[in-house]
Motif scaffolding. Structure first.
Motif, PDB file in Angstrom:
ATOM      1  N   PRO A   1      92.325-102.133   2.978  1.00  0.00           N
ATOM      2  CA  PRO A   1      93.624-102.449   2.385  1.00  0.00           C
ATOM      3  C   PRO A   1      94.696-101.417   2.721  1.00  0.00           C
ATOM      4  O   PRO A   1      94.406-100.239   2.951  1.00  0.00           O
ATOM      5  N   SER A   2      95.928-101.873   2.718  1.00  0.00           N
ATOM      6  CA  SER A   2      97.086-101.003   2.863  1.00  0.00           C
ATOM      7  C   SER A   2      97.721-100.814   1.488  1.00  0.00           C
ATOM      8  O   SER A   2      98.037-101.799   0.811  1.00  0.00           O
TER       9      SER A   2
ATOM     10  N   PHE B   1      85.073 -90.113  -5.053  1.00  0.00           N
ATOM     11  CA  PHE B   1      84.713 -91.295  -4.272  1.00  0.00           C
ATOM     12  C   PHE B   1      85.844 -91.688  -3.332  1.00  0.00           C
ATOM     13  O   PHE B   1      85.618 -91.984  -2.148  1.00  0.00           O
ATOM     14  N   LEU B   2      87.064 -91.679  -3.825  1.00  0.00           N
ATOM     15  CA  LEU B   2      88.212 -92.061  -3.000  1.00  0.00           C
ATOM     16  C   LEU B   2      88.413 -91.073  -1.855  1.00  0.00           C
ATOM     17  O   LEU B   2      88.737 -91.473  -0.730  1.00  0.00           O
ATOM     18  N   ARG B   3      88.191 -89.817  -2.122  1.00  0.00           N
ATOM     19  CA  ARG B   3      88.351 -88.796  -1.077  1.00  0.00           C
ATOM     20  C   ARG B   3      87.356 -89.014   0.055  1.00  0.00           C
ATOM     21  O   ARG B   3      87.670 -88.767   1.232  1.00  0.00           O
ATOM     22  N   ASP B   4      86.156 -89.509  -0.290  1.00  0.00           N
ATOM     23  CA  ASP B   4      85.099 -89.652   0.708  1.00  0.00           C
ATOM     24  C   ASP B   4      85.054 -91.027   1.356  1.00  0.00           C
ATOM     25  O   ASP B   4      84.191 -91.278   2.208  1.00  0.00           O
ATOM     26  N   ALA B   5      85.951 -91.921   0.977  1.00  0.00           N
ATOM     27  CA  ALA B   5      85.995 -93.270   1.557  1.00  0.00           C
ATOM     28  C   ALA B   5      87.285 -93.405   2.356  1.00  0.00           C
ATOM     29  O   ALA B   5      88.339 -93.695   1.794  1.00  0.00           O
ATOM     30  N   PRO B   6      87.232 -93.184   3.673  1.00  0.00           N
ATOM     31  CA  PRO B   6      88.477 -93.137   4.450  1.00  0.00           C
ATOM     32  C   PRO B   6      89.298 -94.413   4.392  1.00  0.00           C
ATOM     33  O   PRO B   6      90.529 -94.368   4.515  1.00  0.00           O
ATOM     34  N   GLU B   7      88.656 -95.562   4.189  1.00  0.00           N
ATOM     35  CA  GLU B   7      89.406 -96.824   4.152  1.00  0.00           C
ATOM     36  C   GLU B   7      90.373 -96.879   2.961  1.00  0.00           C
ATOM     37  O   GLU B   7      91.361 -97.621   2.999  1.00  0.00           O
ATOM     38  N   ILE B   8      90.085 -96.104   1.908  1.00  0.00           N
ATOM     39  CA  ILE B   8      90.893 -96.213   0.687  1.00  0.00           C
ATOM     40  C   ILE B   8      91.359 -94.855   0.165  1.00  0.00           C
ATOM     41  O   ILE B   8      91.881 -94.780  -0.961  1.00  0.00           O
ATOM     42  N   THR B   9      91.226 -93.815   0.960  1.00  0.00           N
ATOM     43  CA  THR B   9      91.656 -92.490   0.506  1.00  0.00           C
ATOM     44  C   THR B   9      93.125 -92.486   0.086  1.00  0.00           C
ATOM     45  O   THR B   9      93.516 -91.799  -0.868  1.00  0.00           O
ATOM     46  N   ALA B  10      93.951 -93.263   0.771  1.00  0.00           N
ATOM     47  CA  ALA B  10      95.387 -93.311   0.446  1.00  0.00           C
ATOM     48  C   ALA B  10      95.645 -93.831  -0.959  1.00  0.00           C
ATOM     49  O   ALA B  10      96.732 -93.607  -1.517  1.00  0.00           O
ATOM     50  N   PHE B  11      94.665 -94.513  -1.541  1.00  0.00           N
ATOM     51  CA  PHE B  11      94.835 -95.063  -2.886  1.00  0.00           C
ATOM     52  C   PHE B  11      94.559 -94.039  -3.981  1.00  0.00           C
ATOM     53  O   PHE B  11      94.731 -94.351  -5.170  1.00  0.00           O
TER      54      PHE B  11
END
Length: 204
Positions: free
Chosen positions: A52-53, A111-121
């Motif tokens: 997602p963006s 978790f968000l830091r370690d998931a590149p697809e959603i780190t921006a969230f």
């Protein structure tokens, strides 16, 4: 003069990462029940749920929130939707405050830091004043053993922003894998004429 055709209650239901609105998810079940009871329900499929963006999802949030016509509006976010909502709050995108917001099982910073697809969230730290400008009542609902929020959503989100939290023991990510298909306590909360900040129970 008010329009008698305006629905009394409207619900915007927002899904998270990798979610394609499966029929066995409590969000799908809840949307069906609320629609069947005659309430206004918006339950959109958001674009590119695997990658997602943030900006695209924020634009979708604005569009779908603006589409609700009801006098009393409730936003129910699950997982990554919670973080997106907090970005919307931080950016001042909720210009007409809603009545209630539930942030259900938000993923934690690690978790968000370690998931590149959603780190921006990764959610910004919002103030109580910012939350109050977006919704009259905001509440966190989470488990004490969510594998996607090892910090605990109460500690990571509720306490820093001074909002109440319902910590439901042993309910993991509050999704079909942990038995949340039908969720009667949440339906009762949605329909309750009582205080908008009343707790949400675990009853399935």
């Amino acid at each position: 003069m008010s329009d008698d055709s305006t629905p009394e209650q409207g619900f915007l239901i927002l899904h998270g990462w990798q979610n394609r609105r499966p029929a066995d998810h409590w969000q799908h079940w809840l949307a069906d029940r609320l629609t069947g009871l005659g309430h206004e329900v918006v339950y959109p499929q958001l674009p590119d749920p695997d990658e997602p963006s943030l900006d695209v999802w924020l634009a979708e949030y604005e569009r779908h929130l603006a589409s609700l016509r009801a006098r009393r509006r409730t936003v129910l976010c699950h997982s990554l939707a919670c973080c997106t909502w907090l970005h919307a709050v931080d950016r001042g995108l909720v210009r007409d405050p809603v009545d209630r917001v539930l942030l259900i099982a938000p993923p934690g910073p690690a978790f968000l830091r370690d998931a590149p697809e959603i780190t921006a969230f990764t959610a910004p730290q919002v103030t109580p004043a910012q939350l109050g400008a977006a919704a009259r009542h905001t509440r966190v609902v989470c488990a004490d053993d969510d594998p996607y929020c090892v910090e605990g959503a109460d500690a990571a989100y509720a306490r820093p922003s001074a909002v109440p939290a319902d910590v439901l023991p042993g309910t993991a990510h509050l999704n079909p894998d942990s038995g949340y298909g039908p969720w009667s306590a949440l339906l009762d909360w949605c329909l309750s004429p009582g205080p908008a900040d009343s707790p949400v129970g675990a009853t399935r």
